[in-house]
Structures are given as C-alpha cells and as structure tokens.
Design a protein around this motif. Structure first.
Motif, PDB file in Angstrom:
ATOM      1  N   MET A   1      31.860 -36.051  -6.077  1.00  0.00           N
ATOM      2  CA  MET A   1      30.898 -35.719  -5.016  1.00  0.00           C
ATOM      3  C   MET A   1      29.633 -35.214  -5.708  1.00  0.00           C
ATOM      4  O   MET A   1      29.722 -34.504  -6.714  1.00  0.00           O
ATOM      5  CB  MET A   1      31.502 -34.608  -4.161  1.00  0.00           C
TER       6      MET A   1
ATOM      7  N   TYR B   1      26.804 -20.629  -8.975  1.00  0.00           N
ATOM      8  CA  TYR B   1      26.090 -20.860 -10.217  1.00  0.00           C
ATOM      9  C   TYR B   1      26.186 -22.350 -10.559  1.00  0.00           C
ATOM     10  O   TYR B   1      27.246 -22.952 -10.415  1.00  0.00           O
ATOM     11  CB  TYR B   1      26.747 -20.098 -11.373  1.00  0.00           C
TER      12      TYR B   1
ATOM     13  N   VAL C   1      24.062 -24.323  -7.048  1.00  0.00           N
ATOM     14  CA  VAL C   1      24.433 -25.408  -6.131  1.00  0.00           C
ATOM     15  C   VAL C   1      24.794 -24.695  -4.829  1.00  0.00           C
ATOM     16  O   VAL C   1      25.712 -23.867  -4.799  1.00  0.00           O
ATOM     17  CB  VAL C   1      25.653 -26.213  -6.629  1.00  0.00           C
TER      18      VAL C   1
HETATM   19  P1  ATP Z   1      22.486 -32.946 -12.903  1.00  0.00           P
HETATM   20  O1  ATP Z   1      21.820 -33.982 -13.757  1.00  0.00           O
HETATM   21  O2  ATP Z   1      21.536 -32.050 -12.171  1.00  0.00           O
HETATM   22  O3  ATP Z   1      23.600 -32.209 -13.590  1.00  0.00           O
HETATM   23  P2  ATP Z   1      24.304 -34.778 -11.596  1.00  0.00           P
HETATM   24  O4  ATP Z   1      23.753 -36.057 -11.071  1.00  0.00           O
HETATM   25  O5  ATP Z   1      25.169 -34.818 -12.809  1.00  0.00           O
HETATM   26  O6  ATP Z   1      23.113 -33.757 -11.734  1.00  0.00           O
HETATM   27  P3  ATP Z   1      24.691 -33.471  -9.122  1.00  0.00           P
HETATM   28  O7  ATP Z   1      25.778 -33.605  -8.161  1.00  0.00           O
HETATM   29  O8  ATP Z   1      23.383 -33.980  -8.717  1.00  0.00           O
HETATM   30  O9  ATP Z   1      25.174 -34.110 -10.483  1.00  0.00           O
HETATM   31  O10 ATP Z   1      24.536 -31.957  -9.494  1.00  0.00           O
HETATM   32  C1  ATP Z   1      25.672 -31.177  -9.548  1.00  0.00           C
HETATM   33  C2  ATP Z   1      26.200 -31.141 -10.981  1.00  0.00           C
HETATM   34  O11 ATP Z   1      26.131 -29.824 -11.425  1.00  0.00           O
HETATM   35  C3  ATP Z   1      27.651 -31.542 -11.011  1.00  0.00           C
HETATM   36  O12 ATP Z   1      27.808 -32.902 -11.360  1.00  0.00           O
HETATM   37  C4  ATP Z   1      28.253 -30.622 -12.051  1.00  0.00           C
HETATM   38  O13 ATP Z   1      28.296 -31.266 -13.297  1.00  0.00           O
HETATM   39  C5  ATP Z   1      27.272 -29.484 -12.174  1.00  0.00           C
HETATM   40  N1  ATP Z   1      27.750 -28.190 -11.659  1.00  0.00           N
HETATM   41  C6  ATP Z   1      27.664 -27.030 -12.330  1.00  0.00           C
HETATM   42  N2  ATP Z   1      28.119 -26.017 -11.597  1.00  0.00           N
HETATM   43  C7  ATP Z   1      28.524 -26.525 -10.409  1.00  0.00           C
HETATM   44  C8  ATP Z   1      29.078 -25.958  -9.237  1.00  0.00           C
HETATM   45  N3  ATP Z   1      29.290 -24.663  -9.120  1.00  0.00           N
HETATM   46  N4  ATP Z   1      29.367 -26.811  -8.216  1.00  0.00           N
HETATM   47  C9  ATP Z   1      29.128 -28.121  -8.312  1.00  0.00           C
HETATM   48  N5  ATP Z   1      28.599 -28.718  -9.401  1.00  0.00           N
HETATM   49  C10 ATP Z   1      28.296 -27.930 -10.448  1.00  0.00           C
END
Ligand code: ATP
Length: 582
Positions: free
Chosen positions: A226, A249, A401
C-alpha cells in the motif's frame, strides 16, 4: 506449442511503437496458448520462469553465452564477440552467425522444453554449476532456429528489453479470457495480494473470474505494498483525513514485508524481491518479538545500539551487499519499526480498518531494543501535527505518514491513495518534492562527457494509460562515478527506437527500455510545450516540466519503473505549488 511462436511474438513486440498493438499481440499470444501452458507463457513473455519475488535468476554470464554459441557454431569466442560488438547485441549477432553458417533448423523446440531447460538453469547452483548450465543451454541452441537463438540469448542474459508491464499483461488477460478489459480490476486484486501473474492467469483460465475472486493471501507470496499520497500543507492533510489522523514517524530506511510461519521467514523488499538472506539479524530479533504466523510490514533502519538513535540512510545502503557478514551486522546494527500487519494466524486483516490493525500490533508485538512499533500520535489540529513533524525530523526521520482513522481505512494492497498521506521534510525546502523518475532516453554529451551522455530524458508513470510521460532532461548532479555506473546500468536496456510505452515529443539520441528509476530534485514545476506529463490536462497543448532538474545521487533500485512518481502526483504537486505561491 512451439517456442517459435513465442520468438515471433517477441520479434513483433520489438518492432512495435504502439502500446495498443503491444496489448493486441499479447491477446493473440494468450489466445493461442494451450490452457496448461498459460502460466509459463506469462512468465516467458517477460523473459522469466517465475515471479520476481522467488529471486530465481539465470545467473548466466555473457562469457558463458559466448562459449555456448562457440560450441554450437564451431566459431571462436573472439569472432562471436567481435560480431556482438559490431551489431551491439549478442542475440542479434547469434542470429546473423547462424544464418551465415547456414544453420536453419526446423522449429522443433517446444515451449515446455525451453521453459524446463531455462528453469533448471535458474535452479542450478553450487560447485560445477556454470558447466551444467552451459550444457543445458547448448542443447537448446543446437535445436534452435536463428530467430529463436536471438531470443534465447537475450532471455538467458536478462536482456529481452521488451518492457512489457504488468498492466499490459493484465489488460491482455482480461481481454483474451473474459472479452472485457474492465475485468482487469478483478485480476488486479488477485495480483495485488499474490504478486504472481502466472498463478493468477492459471486460475483465470482454469476456474474463470469466479476462481480469481476467491484468490487468498498466502504466507510466502508477497502482498503488493500500500502506498501513500503526498501533501505539503498540514491543514489539507487533516482536512483530507476527516479532521483527525494517526500520524506516524516516516523512517528513512528500507521497507520490508515479513512473512513468518514458525521458523520459516520470508523477507520482501519494497519492489518485492526476496531479501531474506540480507537480514539474518533482523530475523533473530523478530523471532523473539513476534507471534508465530503473520505478514507484517516494517521499516528497517541502522541504529546506534547504545543510544537507540537512527543513523543515516547511507549506512543502510552499506548493508546492500551480496553476502551479509558478521562485520556488516556489527558495523551497521539494524532495528525494525513495524507499521502494519496484513495477516495473522490464518486471518486476512487487509479489510480491517487501520486503528484495529494497529491495536492488533500493539497486542501481539513484544517491544525489544531492536523491534518496535512506528512512533505514533493521534493528532486533530495543525499545531500538534507540526510539532510532531519537527519531533520526527529531530529523531532522524524523513517526516510523517498521516493515516486515516476512518472505518474505510483498509490496507489497500498495490494502491496509492489518500488513506495514507506523507508529509516530508523536502516539502519545506523546495517547491517540488523530489521525484522518482524513469530514464527513457538520453542526449549526446559534449567535451568531457562525449563518451557518456549529456543529459537523460526522464519520465513519470501514468497507470491509466500504462505509459511513461516525459518531465525533464537532467544533466546535472552526476559525478564521474555516476556516469560510469549509469553507462553500465543503462547499456543493456538500449533499444533502437522509442519504447512503445514511452510518450515523448522530444526525440532522444538514444532510447532505453523503461527500467532505471532515479531520484530527481528541481526548482519548480512549470507548464511546458515539450514535456508530455499532464499534456492537455492543465492547459491545451501544454504539459508539465521540472525546472532546473538535478540528480540527488540516489538510485531507486527499490522501485520498478511502474513505481515511479505518477502523472497524477505531479499534477497535484503542481496544484499545491500554486496554492503555496498565492
Ligand atoms: P518514498 O520515496 O517517499 O519513500 P515510496 O513510493 O517508497 O515513497 P510511499 O508509500 O509513497 O512509498 O511512502 C511511504 C513509504 O515510507 C513506505 O513505502 C515506507 O517505505 C516508508 N515508511 C516509513 N515509515 C512508515 C510508516 N510509519 N508507515 C508507512 N510507511 C512508512
């Protein structure tokens, strides 16, 4: 079914510049596939023998391929290499050499035979494996036609370069077996919880859509993650989430999906590669802190074990090595912050709202000095949100988040939506957040850079059309090492025309199969007459481009091209930028 049919399919896909035609070609291929072969054809259509998460790889070097060819052709390895350099591709060289030598075998190879040979090559490991792999491969080459040889070579070297995406395969499956593209949604749900398109295709063919609807989560098959939307204004975040949010966080580490059944552990990365072997220490910590059977998600970070403080992301990257040793584990001690649970003791939890999932975590996880839950605060006003955000930054995190607490706050596998909203430090520094963009082309460089490239053509992803749309040309932020590294990374993906899934007005000097994702920062997003992202969506005959783009130095190996920043996100960032300006 003859392998020749597949080779012809590859050849037609390679020649097409239209994504619709690519889908049609897949539909024809699937329709002509006998039922029992459909999973194999799905894997082979992208050059694989199993889903990515199995980590099954051919591990077959170019040198082994050249020696195998030399054995069959009776030509010296040197001659073969020369031809390959001349034609820029070993597959093409092999085809030409077969023709020149007059080797025109009848198409006798079957898909079954090729599949099982490739699979056994992928499964052969250990002492003497190189020789065994070559023997198996040689027996395929001995029976192959020139066209088949070309694609066998490219397949074994992992360079099919067709760039067929999951969405295209799902569209084609829906059309071929249900007659309606809309049914892709049902297929997609099953894919999102199993990450295995071959398996879903098999169920579709054998049990129809009803069977696909009944597909369940299983330990050992990763659930597609997700994902969060992004917003840079706290008021908007709270408003979007109904006035109240669970702010967690946002740890800047590596996302890991952990599957456990007793002593059996499977760890999957953000892009669902099997990374179990990389974290033996984390597994030990989890054994102590977690129940017996579950799927949960955590962010792994490197910490200072004395103070518990989080160390920079770069430290974690130092653990990205093929063989993790005690040295790595001691020098870069790992901790896991659990933020979600998807499955517990035989029960799928994805449809439970987030507050309930969090409660289940609180009840079932024993906090230790290496395993903890993501730090969280329920916030219902901007002041609290802002001060919690600052606290997160102080504690070494990227930001927050913010998660919906509403009844519908389910775990949306494989979807990016507003149930989670990320609020990052970068938003405060630039008008635009960093973007994760895909390299789709390059322009020649001048002077010192003449041997590499001058700039790269970068694109975002549009899941609606399954296309990559250009956003900028980036030429700054690269070090000398980056140029060398990029050259190595990109060369195997060079193609001789614009990829059918790339939508570009600019005509690049070199085109690449969409493959590599880079993190790019920039000054602001502006309307652009040359970039196709958001074309006609904000202003007629204009798209959106990123001004003063710059490579941040971060290679997003954890992202597949389809995980790049989407067109929709860029439009939202552009709109937020305007809101901030006024
Ligand atoms: P980003 O490049 O910003 O890490 P992403 O595309 O990998 O984004 P997103 O769903 O957009 O992923 O951003 C959430 C990301 O943040 C998750 O994939 C996860 O790796 C990380 N994360 C760190 N802490 C949390 C948390 N508490 N809840 C959810 N995700 C978290």
């Amino acid at each position: 079914m003859k392998y020749y049919e597949l080779a012809e399919f590859y050849s037609k896909v390679e020649a097409t510049t239209s994504r619709i035609e690519m889908t049609n070609l897949l539909v024809q291929l699937f329709k002509s596939t006998p039922k029992k072969l459909i999973d194999k054809i799905v894997y082979l259509s992208i050059g694989k023998v199993a889903p990515e998460y199995t980590g099954l790889d051919y591990n077959f070097s170019e040198k082994s391929a050249i020696y195998s060819l030399s054995e069959v052709l009776g030509t010296s390895p040197h001659e073969i290499e020369k031809k390959s350099i001349e034609l820029g591709d070993l597959g093409e060289a092999a085809k030409v050499l077969y023709e020149e030598k007059g080797i025109f075998n009848k198409p006798v190879l079957t898909v079954d035979e090729v599949y099982s040979s490739l699979r056994s090559i992928a499964e052969t490991t250990g002492y003497g494996s190189t020789k065994k792999k070559m023997q198996t491969f040689i027996s395929l080459l001995q029976k192959a036609t020139p066209l088949e040889v070309k694609y066998l070579i490219r397949t074994i070297l992992g360079r099919l370069r067709l760039g067929i995406g999951d969405n295209t395969i799902m569209d084609a499956l829906a059309i071929a077996f249900t007659g309606k593209q809309e049914n892709r949604q049902i297929i997609e749900r099953a894919y999102n919880i199993t990450s295995d398109l071959g398996y879903v295709a098999k169920i579709l063919v054998e049990k129809g859509l009803e069977g696909v609807k009944k597909v369940k989560i299983e330990i050992g098959r990763p659930v597609r993650p997700m994902l969060a939307e992004r917003l840079s204004i706290p008021q908007l975040i709270l408003h979007k989430l109904g006035g109240k949010a669970g702010a967690e966080y946002k740890y800047d580490g590596e996302r890991i999906q952990v599957h456990r059944k007793g002593d059996e552990f499977h760890l999957f990365s953000r892009r669902l590669e099997n990374i179990t072997h990389q974290f033996p220490d984390l597994i030990e910590f989890l054994k102590e802190a977690t129940p017996d059977e579950y799927i949960l998600e955590l962010e792994a970070v490197v910490i200072d074990p004395q103070s518990g403080a989080i160390r920079p992301f770069q430290d974690l990257m130092n653990r990205r090595v093929k063989y993790v040793t005690r040295f790595h584990m001691m020098k870069y001690p790992i901790a896991g912050f659990i933020f979600d649970i998807i499955y517990l003791n035989g029960k799928d939890l994805t449809l439970k709202p987030y507050p309930e999932r969090r409660k289940i975590l609180e009840k079932n996880i024993k906090i230790t000095d290496r395993i903890n839950l993501a730090t969280r605060k329920i916030v219902d006003n901007v002041d609290d949100l802002e001060s919690f955000f600052l606290q997160a930054i102080e504690d070494g995190c990227e930001g927050l988040v913010c998660k919906s607490l509403q009844k519908d706050s389910i775990y949306q596998a494989g979807k990016r939506g507003f149930l989670w909203i990320k609020y990052k430090r970068d938003y405060k520094l630039h008008l635009a957040d960093t973007l994760d963009l895909v390299v789709v082309g390059a322009f020649y460089g001048k002077g010192q850079r003449a041997q590499y490239f001058g700039s790269l053509l970068m694109a975002c992803y549009d899941p609606e059309t399954d296309q990559f749309k250009t956003v900028c040309k980036v030429g700054s932020g690269f070090t000398e090492d980056d140029f060398k590294k990029l050259d190595e990374l990109l060369n195997p993906h060079l193609i001789d025309h614009k990829h059918p899934r790339v939508n570009s007005i600019l005509s690049a000097d070199m085109w690449y199969e969409p493959y590599l994702v880079l993190e790019i920062t920039g000054a602001e997003l502006t309307l652009s007459p040359v970039h196709t992202c958001a074309w006609d969506k904000i202003k007629p005959s204009r798209g959106l481009g990123l001004r003063f783009p710059r490579f941040t130095g971060r290679y997003r190996f954890d992202k597949r091209p389809e995980d790049a920043t989407t067109e929709k996100e860029i439009i939202e960032m552009y709109q937020n930028q305007i809101k901030i300006k006024v």
